[in-house]
Design an enzyme around this catalytic site. Structure first.
Site: not given
Ligand code: ATP
Length: 295
Positions: A15, A97, A99, A106, A139
């Site tokens: 998203k 990617p 983070g 999510s 999310d």
């Molecule tokens: P958020 O804004 O919720 O931090 P994001 O969109 O920036 O999320 P994500 O890729 O969802 O980034 O990763 C956030 C964190 O969730 C990472 O630090 C990771 O360790 C943890 N995580 C747990 N499961 C997953 C997964 N299946 N894929 C990616 N990250 C995951």
């Protein structure tokens, strides 16, 4: 004793946040936000196999080391909610990617919540699925529905929005991980009752169709720490994006374009870390899910 395994292959879509305001810190420790979520075509690949067994075991083969992967927790809670035990074998190939503010974790978790009941031959009522999703992360519920939606509260109270004019986007993922927790902490220190009021007013204006009013509050703190992200936003705007913005708490920066051609042209001018994606409507999201689950 275990039965025959049922399996599916899934795409878990990413998203972007077309608007994101952080209003205040709530007594429960979460922040009160206003956001507009939008699913895009960038996606992780997931395979899930389930066979009933007396005891539950959950295995995950992942190409990127993610300790405490949310998919495992999602599998565990949804099996428990169904009163089912069995062997779950999952495979994850990351394209979104980690983070990046693109909601990959999510979306992967929501994919497991949707798919496992189908593999186990059970129906989990939507309100229960939403409750499980909210407990996994703010999310996660959005990815049960997809498309374009307003998220309020923690982002778990969702309201569908009609699709906008833009159909294409360029997402730039510069390989920087931004900690969402640290971004909330830094932004939290700047919040006042006045900024909260302004955020609410600005959000309403943006949702009523004023693209120029779209904004992401995290840019205030994240761009200061990572000036190269502000530079990417400027380059996207110069390439014709309307708007160009940070997604979530970053580090991905996206730009919206009216046509695929405009997006492709902009992409070329931005280099290797840029990719053209399409916005995925709720109707398309539903169709993808129906296809994946054979329904
Ligand atoms: P958020 O804004 O919720 O931090 P994001 O969109 O920036 O999320 P994500 O890729 O969802 O980034 O990763 C956030 C964190 O969730 C990472 O630090 C990771 O360790 C943890 N995580 C747990 N499961 C997953 C997964 N299946 N894929 C990616 N990250 C995951």
């Amino acid at each position: 004793m275990s039965g025959a395994a049922k399996r599916v292959r899934l795409r878990a879509l990413a998203k972007i946040n077309l608007d994101l305001r952080v209003l205040s810190k709530r007594p429960d420790g979460f922040h009160e936000i206003r956001t507009v979520f939008q699913t895009i075509s960038l996606a992780d690949s997931i395979e899930i196999a389930f066979s009933p067994a007396r005891k539950t075991s959950i295995e995950l083969d992942q190409d990127v080391e993610i300790p405490g992967n949310l998919m495992v927790r999602a599998a565990s809670v949804v099996l428990e909610a169904m009163g089912k035990t069995g062997r779950v074998m999952m495979k994850l190939r990351k394209q979104i990617p980690v983070g990046g503010g693109l909601g990959g974790g999510s979306s992967d978790a929501a994919a497991v919540l949707r798919a496992l009941p189908v593999l186990a031959g059970r129906v989990v009522p939507t309100p229960l699925l939403v409750r499980l999703a909210s407990a996994l992360g703010s999310d996660v519920p959005f990815f049960l529905f997809g498309g374009k939606a307003v998220g309020i509260g923690r982002g778990t109270e969702l309201f569908p929005l009609p699709d906008g004019k833009a159909r294409s986007a360029v997402v730039v993922t510069p390989g920087i991980q931004v900690s969402t927790v640290a971004a909330y902490r830094d932004l939290g220190a700047l919040l006042t009752p006045e900024s909260s009021r302004q955020g609410q007013d600005g959000f309403s204006t943006a949702v009523w169709g004023n693209e120029g009013a779209m904004r992401n509050d995290f840019e205030r703190v994240v761009f200061q720490q990572q000036p190269q992200l502000a530079a990417i936003k400027q380059r996207l705007a110069k390439a014709g994006a309307m708007p160009a913005m940070l997604s979530g708490s970053g580090s991905a920066v996206f730009g919206l374009f009216r046509s695929k051609e405009d997006a492709r042209r902009a992409c070329k001018s931005l280099g290797d870390t840029a990719q053209a994606v399409s916005l995925v409507s709720r109707q398309q999201y539903d169709a993808i899910w129906k296809r994946q689950l054979g329904r």
